[in-house]
Design an enzyme around this catalytic site. Structure first.
Site, mmCIF file in Angstrom:
data_model
loop_
_atom_site.group_PDB
_atom_site.id
_atom_site.type_symbol
_atom_site.label_atom_id
_atom_site.label_comp_id
_atom_site.label_asym_id
_atom_site.label_seq_id
_atom_site.Cartn_x
_atom_site.Cartn_y
_atom_site.Cartn_z
ATOM 1 C CG ASP A 1 -1.761 -1.252 1.337
ATOM 2 O OD1 ASP A 1 -2.266 -1.714 0.306
ATOM 3 O OD2 ASP A 1 -1.859 -1.790 2.449
ATOM 4 C CE LYS B 1 3.053 -2.358 -4.511
ATOM 5 N NZ LYS B 1 2.675 -2.113 -3.110
ATOM 6 N N GLY B 2 0.565 2.074 -7.358
ATOM 7 C CA GLY B 2 -0.332 2.318 -8.496
ATOM 8 C C GLY B 2 -0.067 3.685 -9.102
ATOM 9 N N GLY C 1 -4.427 -4.435 -4.294
ATOM 10 C CA GLY C 1 -5.367 -3.411 -4.747
ATOM 11 C C GLY C 1 -4.583 -2.155 -5.076
ATOM 12 C CG HIS C 2 -1.560 -1.994 -7.451
ATOM 13 N ND1 HIS C 2 -0.749 -2.679 -8.301
ATOM 14 C CD2 HIS C 2 -1.156 -2.337 -6.201
ATOM 15 C CE1 HIS C 2 0.116 -3.405 -7.609
ATOM 16 N NE2 HIS C 2 -0.122 -3.223 -6.330
ATOM 17 C CB THR D 1 -6.756 -10.505 1.580
ATOM 18 O OG1 THR D 1 -6.217 -11.581 0.800
ATOM 19 C CG2 THR D 1 -5.703 -9.427 1.765
ATOM 20 C CD GLN E 1 0.532 -8.847 -2.295
ATOM 21 O OE1 GLN E 1 1.293 -9.495 -2.976
ATOM 22 N NE2 GLN E 1 -0.731 -8.704 -2.629
ATOM 23 C CB THR F 1 1.549 -12.065 0.968
ATOM 24 O OG1 THR F 1 0.544 -12.683 0.166
ATOM 25 C CG2 THR F 1 2.725 -11.619 0.112
ATOM 26 N N GLY G 1 -0.232 13.996 -3.446
ATOM 27 C CA GLY G 1 -1.695 13.965 -3.467
ATOM 28 C C GLY G 1 -2.152 12.824 -4.337
#
Ligand code: IMP
Length: 425
Positions: free
Chosen positions: A12, A15-16, A39-40, A127, A222, A237, A413
């Site tokens: 988290d 990275k996205g 989840g990206h 998860t 991850q 994980t 941001g």
């Protein structure tokens, strides 16, 4: 140039967002480990997109995404994600490729994940997506791969064996009802027809692309501290989230990788159980969680938050061989009067500078902090390093010094435009 982007904390890291910026200079995006536990999030033109299995760089038109052999795929989740993205105008028909060597997640993996988690003495806080049990089958050599799904006879036999085996476990260990082989067979045959047009020989696909001079971007999911080998085992994980995982999880040699970028948040977060030395114990937890919107993109769980931990990030830089780092969410610290950075740990009278492998030490040790002045100014409008407040520049320079690698990108941001390049990748 082929680049690997990895998380240098507990996942988290944003990275996205970094991948979104880098995608402009890329042709093919590759996921190489994990599954839909990831989840990206990318925010483009005011719209939020969350990617779980599909490489997030596909938000850019004309790119191709490969789900590599190291990924574990829940076909239902993948088809749903494809449908969702397609409904929002993202081309998935031509753009999504799936390695025929990737392993498949079945409902029995998910059920086992939940049952094992419930009966475990020390919960991991998974998860619940069946990720761990699917990798267990891969290692036990009874897993079912995409190539098997495409061969009706092989698939029927492999599934039959697995269902028999798993039903024994459900009944004997958990007194749970068995799963129906026929139902699963019919359901997965339906998935096979829909996935077949996307299936490729992943190794050939990437090597052909490299021969044509295409640029590859490997999207780590991850983070390093969740890596099966290098993370806070057993609170990790079940895959190699580090840069080495890109080679095994995609089928490219180390020589094909030219750059490794580590992504860190300006502070630290973690979801799930396990030691977290710099975790906040006061009202800062709520403040940073709210300001940073620190809720899991996959499960919605609140993330645990803490100060930046240079011991963790240094460990990640070693293991991954990061050439540079991208720092995200700097704006979340805008209101802080003082910012702490953890430079080492203390275990009784012993000072620790290297990340401890022993979970006992990690749980026991206390962080040694260095206090830096906050900037108390909004950073969201800055478009280059020089436009940041002096104290923010000092903070970032201190991180560079502590980590020994240059910062290549800063994000202030969630919007696409709120990120700027600092040096070279
Ligand atoms: P699993 O991957 O579902 O087996 O969960 C193992 C651990 O990794 C748990 O602590 C999860 O919260 C954590 N985890 C898995 N995927 C992610 C992710 O994408 N971001 C952050 N934590 C994750």
């Amino acid at each position: 140039m082929n680049i690997v982007v990895i998380g240098a904390q507990w996942g988290d890291e944003g990275k996205g967002k970094v991948i979104d910026v880098l995608s402009e200079e890329t042709d093919i995006l590759i996921r190489y480990q994990g599954g839909h536990n990831a989840g990206h999030t990318v925010i483009a033109d005011g719209q939020e997109f969350i990617f779980h299995l599909i490489p997030s760089g596909l938000l850019h038109r004309g790119k191709v995404g490969l789900i590599g052999n190291g990924v574990v795929i829940d076909p239902e989740a993948l088809l749903e994600e494809m449908q969702r993205l397609s409904a929002r105008g993202i081309d998935v028909t031509q753009a999504v490729k799936i390695s025929d060597q990737a392993h498949l997640i079945f409902p029995y993996h998910k059920k086992l994940d939940l049952l094992e988690e419930k009966s475990r003495a020390g919960r991991i806080g998974t998860t619940g997506r069946g990720i761990g049990p699917c990798y267990v089958d891969k290692v036990a050599r009874c897993g079912i791969r995409v190539a098997d799904l495409c061969d009706p006879h092989v698939f029927a036999e492999k599934l039959r064996q697995n269902v028999i085996e798993k039903n024994k476990i459900f009944q004997a260990l958990y007194q749970e009802p068995p799963m129906s082989y026929e139902e699963l067979l019919a359901r997965y045959r339906g998935f096979a027809d829909r996935l077949a047009p996307h299936v490729v020989n992943g190794v050939r696909f990437l090597h052909e692309a490299m021969r044509q001079g295409k640029r590859l971007l490997f999207e780590g999911a991850q983070g390093t501290l969740l890596d099966l080998d290098h993370g806070t085992y057993p609170f990790v994980t079940s895959s190699n989230a580090t840069s080495g995982g890109a080679c095994t999880g995609a089928g490219v040699p180390p020589t094909a990788i030219h750059r490794v970028i580590g992504v860190v948040k300006a502070y630290t977060t973690r979801v799930g159980e396990g030691p977290f030395p710099t975790e906040f114990s006061d009202q800062l937890m709520e403040q940073i969680r709210t300001k940073g919107k620190e809720f899991g993109a996959t499960t919605g769980r609140p993330r645990r938050c803490g100060w930046f931990d240079a011991v963790v990030a240094r460990h990640a830089i070693w293991v991954n061989g990061c050439h540079s780092i991208a720092v995200t969410k700097l704006d979340v610290l805008d209101e802080m009067e003082t910012i702490q950075v953890c430079t080492g740990y203390r275990d009784g009278a012993t000072m620790i500078e290297d990340f401890p492998s022993n979970i006992g030490t990690l749980t026991r040790c206390t962080p040694v902090y260095e206090a830096l002045p906050g900037w108390r100014t909004e950073t969201g409008e800055a478009s280059c390093f020089e436009e940041l407040p002096a104290a923010a520049q000092r903070y970032l320079k201190r991180l560079e010094a502590l980590l020994g690698v240059p910062i290549c990108l800063i994000s202030t941001g969630s919007k696409r435009e709120q990120a700027f390049k600092v040096g070279c990748w």
